[in-house]
Design an enzyme around this catalytic site. Structure first.
Site, PDB file in Angstrom:
ATOM      1  N   ASN A  13       0.875  -1.167   0.000  1.00  0.00           N
ATOM      2  CA  ASN A  13       0.000   0.000   0.000  1.00  0.00           C
ATOM      3  C   ASN A  13       0.915   1.220   0.000  1.00  0.00           C
ATOM      4  O   ASN A  13       1.485   1.561   1.028  1.00  0.00           O
ATOM      5  CB  ASN A  13      -0.898  -0.017   1.242  1.00  0.00           C
ATOM      6  CG  ASN A  13      -1.735   1.243   1.351  1.00  0.00           C
ATOM      7  OD1 ASN A  13      -1.752   2.081   0.437  1.00  0.00           O
ATOM      8  ND2 ASN A  13      -2.430   1.395   2.471  1.00  0.00           N
ATOM      9  N   TRP A  14       1.029   1.822  -1.152  1.00  0.00           N
ATOM     10  CA  TRP A  14       1.972   2.943  -1.275  1.00  0.00           C
ATOM     11  C   TRP A  14       1.461   4.217  -0.617  1.00  0.00           C
ATOM     12  O   TRP A  14       2.194   5.184  -0.491  1.00  0.00           O
ATOM     13  CB  TRP A  14       2.264   3.217  -2.760  1.00  0.00           C
ATOM     14  CG  TRP A  14       3.096   2.184  -3.441  1.00  0.00           C
ATOM     15  CD1 TRP A  14       3.429   0.939  -2.975  1.00  0.00           C
ATOM     16  CD2 TRP A  14       3.708   2.298  -4.737  1.00  0.00           C
ATOM     17  NE1 TRP A  14       4.202   0.281  -3.891  1.00  0.00           N
ATOM     18  CE2 TRP A  14       4.391   1.088  -4.984  1.00  0.00           C
ATOM     19  CE3 TRP A  14       3.723   3.296  -5.707  1.00  0.00           C
ATOM     20  CZ2 TRP A  14       5.095   0.864  -6.175  1.00  0.00           C
ATOM     21  CZ3 TRP A  14       4.427   3.074  -6.887  1.00  0.00           C
ATOM     22  CH2 TRP A  14       5.109   1.870  -7.107  1.00  0.00           C
ATOM     23  N   LYS A  15       0.180   4.222  -0.262  1.00  0.00           N
ATOM     24  CA  LYS A  15      -0.436   5.420   0.326  1.00  0.00           C
ATOM     25  C   LYS A  15      -0.192   6.612  -0.604  1.00  0.00           C
ATOM     26  O   LYS A  15      -0.179   6.433  -1.818  1.00  0.00           O
ATOM     27  CB  LYS A  15       0.070   5.628   1.753  1.00  0.00           C
ATOM     28  CG  LYS A  15      -0.091   4.328   2.579  1.00  0.00           C
ATOM     29  CD  LYS A  15       0.086   4.486   4.044  1.00  0.00           C
ATOM     30  CE  LYS A  15      -0.129   3.133   4.728  1.00  0.00           C
ATOM     31  NZ  LYS A  15      -0.048   3.212   6.188  1.00  0.00           N
ATOM     32  N   HIS A  99      -9.470   1.227   4.502  1.00  0.00           N
ATOM     33  CA  HIS A  99      -8.221   1.413   5.253  1.00  0.00           C
ATOM     34  C   HIS A  99      -8.474   2.347   6.437  1.00  0.00           C
ATOM     35  O   HIS A  99      -9.252   3.292   6.337  1.00  0.00           O
ATOM     36  CB  HIS A  99      -7.128   1.987   4.343  1.00  0.00           C
ATOM     37  CG  HIS A  99      -5.781   1.923   4.984  1.00  0.00           C
ATOM     38  ND1 HIS A  99      -5.363   2.853   5.904  1.00  0.00           N
ATOM     39  CD2 HIS A  99      -4.786   1.016   4.866  1.00  0.00           C
ATOM     40  CE1 HIS A  99      -4.149   2.513   6.317  1.00  0.00           C
ATOM     41  NE2 HIS A  99      -3.774   1.410   5.711  1.00  0.00           N
ATOM     42  N   GLU A 101      -6.816   4.691   7.625  1.00  0.00           N
ATOM     43  CA  GLU A 101      -6.549   6.115   7.370  1.00  0.00           C
ATOM     44  C   GLU A 101      -7.758   6.769   6.702  1.00  0.00           C
ATOM     45  O   GLU A 101      -8.064   7.932   6.956  1.00  0.00           O
ATOM     46  CB  GLU A 101      -5.273   6.262   6.526  1.00  0.00           C
ATOM     47  CG  GLU A 101      -4.033   5.987   7.376  1.00  0.00           C
ATOM     48  CD  GLU A 101      -2.851   5.430   6.620  1.00  0.00           C
ATOM     49  OE1 GLU A 101      -2.811   5.513   5.387  1.00  0.00           O
ATOM     50  OE2 GLU A 101      -1.941   4.898   7.299  1.00  0.00           O
ATOM     51  N   GLU A 171      -5.423  -4.995  10.225  1.00  0.00           N
ATOM     52  CA  GLU A 171      -4.437  -3.950  10.476  1.00  0.00           C
ATOM     53  C   GLU A 171      -4.753  -3.235  11.788  1.00  0.00           C
ATOM     54  O   GLU A 171      -5.579  -2.300  11.803  1.00  0.00           O
ATOM     55  CB  GLU A 171      -4.447  -2.932   9.337  1.00  0.00           C
ATOM     56  CG  GLU A 171      -4.099  -3.516   7.989  1.00  0.00           C
ATOM     57  CD  GLU A 171      -3.443  -2.477   7.083  1.00  0.00           C
ATOM     58  OE1 GLU A 171      -2.325  -2.733   6.647  1.00  0.00           O
ATOM     59  OE2 GLU A 171      -4.046  -1.420   6.842  1.00  0.00           O
ATOM     60  N   GLY A 177       2.468   2.299  10.716  1.00  0.00           N
ATOM     61  CA  GLY A 177       3.409   3.414  10.581  1.00  0.00           C
ATOM     62  C   GLY A 177       4.082   3.804  11.880  1.00  0.00           C
ATOM     63  O   GLY A 177       4.700   4.856  11.978  1.00  0.00           O
ATOM     64  N   SER A 217       3.395  -2.156  10.170  1.00  0.00           N
ATOM     65  CA  SER A 217       4.845  -2.213  10.388  1.00  0.00           C
ATOM     66  C   SER A 217       5.447  -3.578  10.063  1.00  0.00           C
ATOM     67  O   SER A 217       6.422  -3.999  10.700  1.00  0.00           O
ATOM     68  CB  SER A 217       5.201  -1.793  11.825  1.00  0.00           C
ATOM     69  OG  SER A 217       4.750  -0.476  12.070  1.00  0.00           O
ATOM     70  N   GLY A 238       2.917  -1.070   4.173  1.00  0.00           N
ATOM     71  CA  GLY A 238       3.028   0.342   3.843  1.00  0.00           C
ATOM     72  C   GLY A 238       4.478   0.724   3.578  1.00  0.00           C
ATOM     73  O   GLY A 238       5.018   0.483   2.494  1.00  0.00           O
ATOM     74  N   GLY A 239       5.117   1.293   4.573  1.00  0.00           N
ATOM     75  CA  GLY A 239       6.468   1.847   4.421  1.00  0.00           C
ATOM     76  C   GLY A 239       7.453   0.935   3.701  1.00  0.00           C
ATOM     77  O   GLY A 239       8.159   1.373   2.774  1.00  0.00           O
TER      78      GLY A 239
HETATM   79  P1  13P Z   1       3.061   0.359   7.565  1.00  0.00           P
HETATM   80  O1  13P Z   1       3.591  -0.915   6.993  1.00  0.00           O
HETATM   81  O2  13P Z   1       3.797   1.581   7.080  1.00  0.00           O
HETATM   82  O3  13P Z   1       2.930   0.305   9.056  1.00  0.00           O
HETATM   83  O4  13P Z   1       1.574   0.549   6.996  1.00  0.00           O
HETATM   84  C1  13P Z   1       0.696  -0.514   7.097  1.00  0.00           C
HETATM   85  C2  13P Z   1      -0.518  -0.172   6.334  1.00  0.00           C
HETATM   86  O5  13P Z   1      -1.270   0.713   6.685  1.00  0.00           O
HETATM   87  C3  13P Z   1      -0.775  -0.908   5.106  1.00  0.00           C
HETATM   88  O6  13P Z   1      -2.037  -0.638   4.608  1.00  0.00           O
END
Ligand code: 13P
Length: 256
Positions: A13-15, A99, A101, A171, A177, A217, A238-239
């Site tokens: 998930n590149w956000k 998600h 967020e 999640e 994050g 994470s 994500g990251g």
């Molecule tokens: P991180 O891996 O950066 O914690 O993000 C997880 C996430 O929200 C994937 O959708």
């Protein structure tokens, strides 16, 4: 073991990261590293404006492309929104829905998540449905109630047949994050619980086939331990998905 009936799905998930040109560059770096790694499905979920570049750069590779949201109406006066048909016509195969967020910052509710899930499935997209508790919910011992409610509300009206196009991503919001990962046992416990919720809704057999990912994470260092768990069928990352070498290591950890 039931795990063997499910193929793991490693999705990035590149956000809100990467421009179109950066998307092409990242995938060109990633693709050689994923060659032959066919033990899991590999997906990159990019911003909408990057999808065309992602689709072009992934041609001839084992990497599939997803979006990070989709509107529930088919067309009309919905300024700024993107329909499932638009995504499908481009060649996008996956979409992340619900998600945390989007729930936290953009007014997403269980009801709108459900509408998006139904619209996406009706168009043939594979849905990555996100559920997960906030820290205070975990501390108050209501994690299971929260994820059961989110899962059941999101899947209202979704048939057992449609579940072969649904992936659930567990999640925990406090692990996103933050560098604070759920322990493998904590993640396994909730993923197994989610599978029991699916069994209540669709029966044991159907529940066995739905991939349940962990996200929060997940990185090159902790992926193997998480992915070894019986009910964790991949990750939503994500990251670490923005770093090709790290993402490739997670993909490698999902090969068994
Ligand atoms: P991180 O891996 O950066 O914690 O993000 C997880 C996430 O929200 C994937 O959708």
């Amino acid at each position: 073991m039931n795990k063997s009936v499910r193929k793991a799905v490693i999705a990035g998930n590149w956000k809100m990261n990467k421009t179109p040109a950066q998307t092409t560059a990242l995938i060109q770096e990633l693709a050689p590293l994923t060659k032959g790694q066919d033990g899991c499905d590999i997906v990159v979920c990019t911003p909408f404006v990057d999808l065309a570049n992602a689709l072009e750069a992934t041609k001839g590779t084992n990497i599939k492309v997803g979006a990070q949201n989709v509107h529930f109406e088919a067309a009309g006066a919905f300024t700024g929104e993107i329909s499932a048909e638009m995504l499908c016509e481009m060649g996008v195969e996956y979409v992340i829905i619900g998600h945390s967020e989007r729930r936290q910052y953009f007014g997403e509710t269980d009801e709108t998540v459900n509408k998006r899930v139904k619209a996406a499935l009706a168009s043939g997209l594979t849905v990555i449905l996100c559920v997960g508790e906030m820290l205070d919910e975990r501390e108050n011992g209501i994690t299971n109630e929260i994820v059961a409610m989110q899962t059941k509300m999101a899947l209202l009206g979704v048939t057992a047949d449609q579940m072969n196009k649904v992936i659930i991503a567990y999640e925990p919001v406090w692990a996103i994050g933050t560098g604070k990962t759920a322990t493998a046992d904590q993640a396994e416990e909730v993923c197994a619980f989610i599978r029991s919720v699916l069994a209540d809704l669709y029966g044991e057999e159907a529940a066995k086939t739905v991939p349940v990912q962990y996200g929060g994470s997940m990185n090159a260092g902790n992926a193997a331990e998480l992915l070894a768990k019986e009910n964790i069928d991949g990750g939503l990352i994500g990251g670490a998905s923005l770093k090709p070498a790290d993402f490739a290591k997670i993909i490698q950890a999902a090969q068994n």
